[in-house]
Design a protein around this motif. Structure first.
Motif, mmCIF file in Angstrom:
data_model
loop_
_atom_site.group_PDB
_atom_site.id
_atom_site.type_symbol
_atom_site.label_atom_id
_atom_site.label_comp_id
_atom_site.label_asym_id
_atom_site.label_seq_id
_atom_site.Cartn_x
_atom_site.Cartn_y
_atom_site.Cartn_z
ATOM 1 N N VAL A 195 44.158 33.372 35.904
ATOM 2 C CA VAL A 195 42.992 33.306 36.781
ATOM 3 C C VAL A 195 42.957 31.924 37.415
ATOM 4 O O VAL A 195 43.196 30.916 36.743
ATOM 5 C CB VAL A 195 41.685 33.573 36.015
ATOM 6 N N ASP A 196 42.653 31.889 38.708
ATOM 7 C CA ASP A 196 42.590 30.610 39.420
ATOM 8 C C ASP A 196 41.487 30.695 40.465
ATOM 9 O O ASP A 196 40.871 31.762 40.658
ATOM 10 C CB ASP A 196 43.935 30.308 40.075
ATOM 11 N N GLU A 197 41.239 29.586 41.131
ATOM 12 C CA GLU A 197 40.306 29.581 42.253
ATOM 13 C C GLU A 197 41.033 29.996 43.525
ATOM 14 O O GLU A 197 42.180 29.608 43.747
ATOM 15 C CB GLU A 197 39.705 28.186 42.443
ATOM 16 N N ALA A 198 40.361 30.772 44.340
ATOM 17 C CA ALA A 198 40.955 31.201 45.601
ATOM 18 C C ALA A 198 41.188 30.006 46.512
ATOM 19 O O ALA A 198 40.358 29.101 46.589
ATOM 20 C CB ALA A 198 40.050 32.212 46.291
ATOM 21 N N THR A 199 42.325 30.001 47.177
ATOM 22 C CA THR A 199 42.554 29.012 48.220
ATOM 23 C C THR A 199 41.726 29.400 49.443
ATOM 24 O O THR A 199 41.257 30.543 49.550
ATOM 25 C CB THR A 199 44.034 28.965 48.612
ATOM 26 N N PRO A 200 41.504 28.487 50.367
ATOM 27 C CA PRO A 200 40.747 28.859 51.571
ATOM 28 C C PRO A 200 41.349 30.069 52.298
ATOM 29 O O PRO A 200 40.611 30.944 52.772
ATOM 30 C CB PRO A 200 40.813 27.591 52.419
ATOM 31 N N GLU A 201 42.680 30.127 52.393
ATOM 32 C CA GLU A 201 43.308 31.265 53.064
ATOM 33 C C GLU A 201 43.068 32.559 52.296
ATOM 34 O O GLU A 201 42.739 33.599 52.893
ATOM 35 C CB GLU A 201 44.811 31.036 53.216
ATOM 36 N N GLN A 202 43.229 32.519 50.975
ATOM 37 C CA GLN A 202 42.996 33.718 50.172
ATOM 38 C C GLN A 202 41.545 34.170 50.268
ATOM 39 O O GLN A 202 41.271 35.366 50.388
ATOM 40 C CB GLN A 202 43.375 33.437 48.719
ATOM 41 N N ALA A 203 40.615 33.220 50.202
ATOM 42 C CA ALA A 203 39.199 33.564 50.287
ATOM 43 C C ALA A 203 38.883 34.246 51.612
ATOM 44 O O ALA A 203 38.145 35.248 51.651
ATOM 45 C CB ALA A 203 38.342 32.315 50.113
ATOM 46 N N ALA A 204 39.451 33.743 52.688
ATOM 47 C CA ALA A 204 39.193 34.333 54.004
ATOM 48 C C ALA A 204 39.766 35.743 54.081
ATOM 49 O O ALA A 204 39.109 36.661 54.593
ATOM 50 C CB ALA A 204 39.791 33.456 55.102
ATOM 51 N N ARG A 205 40.963 35.954 53.563
ATOM 52 C CA ARG A 205 41.606 37.269 53.668
ATOM 53 C C ARG A 205 40.974 38.289 52.729
ATOM 54 O O ARG A 205 40.977 39.485 53.029
ATOM 55 C CB ARG A 205 43.101 37.141 53.392
ATOM 56 N N LEU A 206 40.431 37.826 51.600
ATOM 57 C CA LEU A 206 39.816 38.739 50.635
ATOM 58 C C LEU A 206 38.307 38.872 50.838
ATOM 59 O O LEU A 206 37.648 39.618 50.109
ATOM 60 C CB LEU A 206 40.085 38.249 49.206
ATOM 61 N N SER A 207 37.762 38.142 51.807
ATOM 62 C CA SER A 207 36.320 38.159 52.104
ATOM 63 C C SER A 207 35.498 37.783 50.879
ATOM 64 O O SER A 207 34.518 38.442 50.520
ATOM 65 C CB SER A 207 35.886 39.544 52.630
ATOM 66 N N ILE A 208 35.926 36.716 50.200
ATOM 67 C CA ILE A 208 35.203 36.214 49.049
ATOM 68 C C ILE A 208 34.822 34.759 49.304
ATOM 69 O O ILE A 208 35.298 34.146 50.264
ATOM 70 C CB ILE A 208 36.031 36.324 47.752
ATOM 71 N N ALA A 209 33.970 34.227 48.439
ATOM 72 C CA ALA A 209 33.527 32.854 48.610
ATOM 73 C C ALA A 209 34.666 31.884 48.334
ATOM 74 O O ALA A 209 35.580 32.184 47.554
ATOM 75 C CB ALA A 209 32.355 32.561 47.672
ATOM 76 N N ALA A 210 34.618 30.742 48.986
ATOM 77 C CA ALA A 210 35.598 29.697 48.711
ATOM 78 C C ALA A 210 35.544 29.326 47.240
ATOM 79 O O ALA A 210 34.468 29.209 46.654
ATOM 80 C CB ALA A 210 35.310 28.473 49.582
ATOM 81 N N ARG A 211 36.714 29.208 46.634
ATOM 82 C CA ARG A 211 36.866 28.825 45.235
ATOM 83 C C ARG A 211 36.383 29.909 44.273
ATOM 84 O O ARG A 211 36.199 29.654 43.083
ATOM 85 C CB ARG A 211 36.163 27.498 44.941
#
Length: 267
Positions: A195-211
């Motif tokens: 488990v990790d924190e989403a990167t900004p790119e991942q957060a944008a593509r998954l429509s989730i909050a930053a980190r």
């Protein structure tokens, strides 16, 4: 003392949980909330940002602040068992989601297949000496219009060429079926979950909050000779996935190294 923005965020969270604002529904615009007396523009804006951080809403261009679907998709390890026959029409994700009555599909990211210098950790996972080139295929695991997980699949160049995985386009029926069709038979697999924190790119593509937390699942598949034929890295929103590893066979041995007799008590 908690500010008005937190009280508003708590109220909207309660309404979302109660179904007043169902998944996919847009919350009122900030000006409408201000006009309705919910607080100042700064209060409503901060409340909406808090809801994003909690994972209840996301911002969609042209739609405003939209309630996220937080229902979990079961991702069983057994999803691979049903796609080893070549010529099928569904891959592992489609198979698993269809069993749950969900409209799941895989969308290929362009370019569909690239021959690249493999990062050191990928090369190590594939059992390749560095520097080495490998074939990468990228795709998105979807439910309706939502992106649930991002996938990067890596293959040694000779494996990809033999199974046609170095060519663009979606592999109908899944990659494992294509490998079997090429005479490359998967024999065993292992998955490592972190488990990790989403990167900004991942957060944008998954429509989730930053980190926001994300599952990272590395799956390594080997053939009968122990050769690594595929490494898949799946990154998915942690609040949308349930990784299921059952049933798992268990081997029980007695303290002397012998299996217990039928019907006997294991001590």
């Amino acid at each position: 003392m908690a500010g008005k923005w937190k009280a508003l965020a708590d109220q909207l969270e309660h309404e979302i949980k109660e179904g007043t604002h169902p998944p996919g529904a847009a919350l009122p615009t900030i000006p409408d909330m201000v006009a309705a007396g919910w607080g100042s523009k700064a209060t409503v804006s901060r409340a909406y940002e808090e809801l994003k951080a909690r994972g209840y809403v996301t911002a969609r261009r042209g739609h405003g602040t939209v309630v996220r679907d937080r229902s979990r998709v079961r991702v069983p390890l057994s999803r691979y068992d049903h796609v080893l026959e070549p010529g099928g029409t569904r891959g592992p994700w489609e198979t698993a989601t269809a069993a749950q009555g969900l409209n799941g599909r895989m969308e290929v990211d362009k370019p569909a297949a690239e021959t690249l210098d493999a990062p050191a950790d990928i090369a190590a996972g594939l059992g390749l000496d560095t520097p080495a080139q490998a074939v990468r295929r990228r795709r998105r695991a979807m439910i309706d219009s939502d992106t649930i997980a991002l996938q990067e699949a890596w293959y040694p160049r000779n494996i990809a060429a033999a199974a046609g995985l170095d060519q663009p386009g979606k592999v109908t029926g899944g990659v494992l079926g294509a490998l079997v069709g090429a005479g490359i038979v998967p024999a065993e697999a292992e998955e490592t979950v972190t488990v990790d924190e989403a990167t900004p790119e991942q957060a944008a593509r998954l429509s989730i909050a930053a980190r926001a937390p994300v599952f990272i699942v590395d799956r390594i598949t080997r053939d009968r000779a122990g050769r690594v034929i595929e490494l898949v890295r799946m990154t998915g929103a942690a609040d949308r996935l349930a990784l299921v590893y059952s049933p798992l066979p268990l081997k029980v041995r007695s303290s002397r190294g012998r299996a217990p007799s039928s019907g006997g008590e294991v001590r």
